[in-house]
Write an enzyme that holds these catalytic residues in place. Structure first.
Site, mmCIF file in Angstrom:
data_model
loop_
_atom_site.group_PDB
_atom_site.id
_atom_site.type_symbol
_atom_site.label_atom_id
_atom_site.label_comp_id
_atom_site.label_asym_id
_atom_site.label_seq_id
_atom_site.Cartn_x
_atom_site.Cartn_y
_atom_site.Cartn_z
ATOM 1 C CG HIS A 121 -2.213 4.645 5.411
ATOM 2 N ND1 HIS A 121 -1.907 4.369 4.092
ATOM 3 C CD2 HIS A 121 -2.716 3.483 5.916
ATOM 4 C CE1 HIS A 121 -2.199 3.112 3.819
ATOM 5 N NE2 HIS A 121 -2.699 2.556 4.915
ATOM 6 C CB CYS A 163 -0.961 0.001 1.189
ATOM 7 S SG CYS A 163 -2.120 -1.387 1.137
ATOM 8 C CG PHE A 182 -1.107 -5.860 4.638
ATOM 9 C CD1 PHE A 182 -1.391 -5.098 5.750
ATOM 10 C CD2 PHE A 182 -2.120 -6.642 4.104
ATOM 11 C CE1 PHE A 182 -2.647 -5.103 6.329
ATOM 12 C CE2 PHE A 182 -3.383 -6.660 4.665
ATOM 13 C CZ PHE A 182 -3.643 -5.894 5.779
#
Length: 419
Positions: free
Chosen positions: A310, A170, A406
Site C-alpha cells: 500500500h 482506498c 479510511f
C-alpha cells in the site's frame, strides 16, 4: 471451496505519466515520479499544492461528445481503460455470451469533480444557501449516483450479468476485483470487466486532506515528495487514474485461446473497527486479511515472490504495514522484495488498488519488480526489503498486494503465475 478458477486476460491502465498499460509499466519500472504542481485549478490557497495528474483528453481517447458531456472524469477514464482491456483480452463481443458477462467497478469518491463544479455554479460560488436547480446540468443524477459508472460500462459493452460499484475507500480497487473473482467462482458470471477509477484532484478533496495533514507539504520538490518508507516522508501525494482488468473463468478463457496474464488465486478483506482514519500499530487486521488470502490460495507465506505494498508515504501507514507483513509472513517478510508504486503515480484513492493489481499482473508476466522511488533513507522502523530506487529482475510465481483505507478497511489479494 469452488473449483471454478479465475484468470486475468486483459489489462487497461490510465495513470499519471501516461495513458495505456505500456506507458504505465515503463514509468513505474524506471521509477520516475509523475508528480507536479496542480494544474487543474489554482492550488495556492492550500497546504499541499502538488499531485500526480493524468494528461488525459477524453476526445482524443475516442469518447464521443455525448459520452463526455454525460460522464464525470472518473467514468471517462474507466471507459477508455475498459476499451484497452477488452482489446487486449481478444474477446469477441459479437460471439460472447453477454448474459454471462458483468461489471464490478470500484471508486472511493465518485464524481467529485462534477459535483463540486455544479455546486459552485448553482450556489454562485457558495454565496447562496438555497440553490437554483435551473442552472444545473441535465446529467447531474448520474454524477450523484456512483453506480452510474458500472451502468455506463455495462451499456457500452452489452454486459447483462451482475453490475455494481464497490466503494470501500482506498481498498475499492482490490475489493471490486475481489467481488468479480467471487462472482465467477460462484458461477454467477464467466467474464467480468473489473477494476476501479477515481478523479479526486479537486479543491474540496485537497482541502479535506489538508485539514487532517495527510498529504505532503513538500511543494518545492514535487518529484521527490512521495517517499514511502523513507525517514523523510511527510505524507502522501494525491493522484488520479484508472485500471480495468478482464477476468474470466479459466476453462472459458482456454476454450477461446486467450492469452492469460495470471490467476486470481486469493482474496480477503477485514475491518479494524478501531478508528475512522487511525490504524492499530500491530497491523493485526491487515495481517489477518493477508493470511486469509494466502489460505484461500492454498499457499505458504514462503511462496510469495513479490509484494505490492500500500505504501502511502504516511508514517502511520508505513509502520502499520511493515508490522502486518512481519505478523503474516514471519521471517519470509525479510526476504521477499516489496515496493510501492505510489512513489511514482501517487495515491489515486479508490483507483490505486486496481492500478497496483495491474502492476502485479505485469510483474508476473515480465519478471521485473518496480522500485520504490525516492527511498534514500529508510525509516528504521520500516526495516524490510522495500526495493529502493532501482527495479529488480525477479521471477515470482505468486505475488501479493495489500491495501488500507479510511474507515478501517484492510484488503489483500494474491495473483499466481499463468495456469
Amino acid at each position: 471451496m469452488s473449483s471454478r478458477r479465475v484468470v486475468v486476460t486483459g489489462l487497461g491502465v490510465i495513470a499519471p505519466g501516461g495513458v495505456g498499460r505500456e506507458e504505465f509499466w515503463n514509468r513505474i519500472v524506471d521509477g520516475k515520479p509523475a508528480v507536479r504542481r496542480i494544474t487543474a485549478f489554482d492550488p495556492s490557497p492550500f497546504r499541499s499544492q502538488i499531485a500526480a495528474e493524468v494528461d488525459f483528453d477524453p476526445a482524443a481517447a475516442g469518447l464521443t461528445p455525448r459520452e463526455i458531456r454525460r460522464t464525470d472524469r472518473f467514468v471517462q477514464m474507466a471507459l477508455v481503460c475498459a476499451d484497452e482491456a477488452l482489446a487486449d483480452s481478444g474477446l469477441d463481443l459479437e460471439t460472447a455470451d453477454r448474459d454471462r458477462m458483468g461489471v464490478s467497478l470500484g471508486s472511493a469518491v465518485g464524481a467529485t469533480i462534477t459535483l463540486e463544479d455544479e455546486y459552485v455554479v448553482a450556489s454562485d460560488h457558495g454565496r447562496d444557501w438555497e440553490v437554483d436547480h435551473r442552472h444545473l446540468r441535465p446529467f447531474l443524477y448520474q454524477a450523484l449516483v456512483p453506480s452510474s459508472a458500472a451502468s455506463e460500462l455495462a451499456v457500452r459493452y452489452g454486459a447483462h450479468g451482475p453490475a455494481a460499484v464497490v466503494s470501500t475507500g482506498c481498498t475499492s480497487g482490490i475489493d471490486a476485483i475481489g467481488r468479480a473473482f467471487q462472482l465467477i467462482q460462484d458461477g454467477e458470471a464467466d467474464i467480468m470487466i473489473t477494476g476501479a477509477a477515481d478523479a479526486p484532484i479537486s479543491p474540496i478533496t485537497v482541502a479535506c486532506f489538508d485539514a487532517i495533514r495527510a498529504t505532503t507539504p513538500s511543494n518545492d520538490d514535487p518529484e521527490g515528495a512521495s517517499r514511502p518508507f523513507d525517514a523523510d516522508r511527510k505524507g502522501f501525494v494525491l493522484g488520479e487514474g484508472a485500471a480495468v482488468l478482464v477476468v474470466e473463468e479459466l476453462e472459458h478463457a482456454r476454450r477461446r485461446g486467450a492469452t492469460i496474464y495470471c490467476e486470481v488465486s486469493g482474496y480477503a478483506a477485514r475491518a479494524n473497527g478501531f478508528h475512522m482514519t487511525g490504524l492499530r500499530p500491530d497491523g493485526h487486521e491487515l495481517a489477518e486479511a493477508i493470511s486469509a488470502a494466502l489460505g484461500q490460495a492454498r499457499l505458504d507465506p514462503e511462496a510469495i515472490g513479490y509484494i505490492s505494498a500500500h505504501g502511502s508515504g504516511t508514517k502511520q501507514n508505513d509502520r502499520h504495514e511493515t508490522a502486518a507483513y512481519k505478523r503474516a509472513l514471519g521471517e519470509h517478510a525479510r526476504r521477499v522484495p516489496i515496493s510501492s508504486i505510489k512513489s511514482v503515480v501517487g495515491h489515486s484513492l479508490g483507483a490505486i488498488g486496481s492500478i497496483e493489481m495491474a502492476a502485479c499482473a505485469l510483474v508476473l508476466k515480465r519478471g521485473v519488480v518496480p522500485p520504490t522511488a525516492n527511498l534514500a533513507t529508510p525509516d528504521p522502523e520500516c526495516d524490510l526489503d522495500y526495493t529502493p530506487l532501482v527495479a529488480r529482475e525477479v521471477r515470482a510465481g505468486h505475488v501479493l498486494s495489500a491495501g488500507s483505507g479510511f474507515g478501517g478497511f484492510q484488503s489483500a489479494m494474491v495473483f499466481s503465475g499463468a495456469a
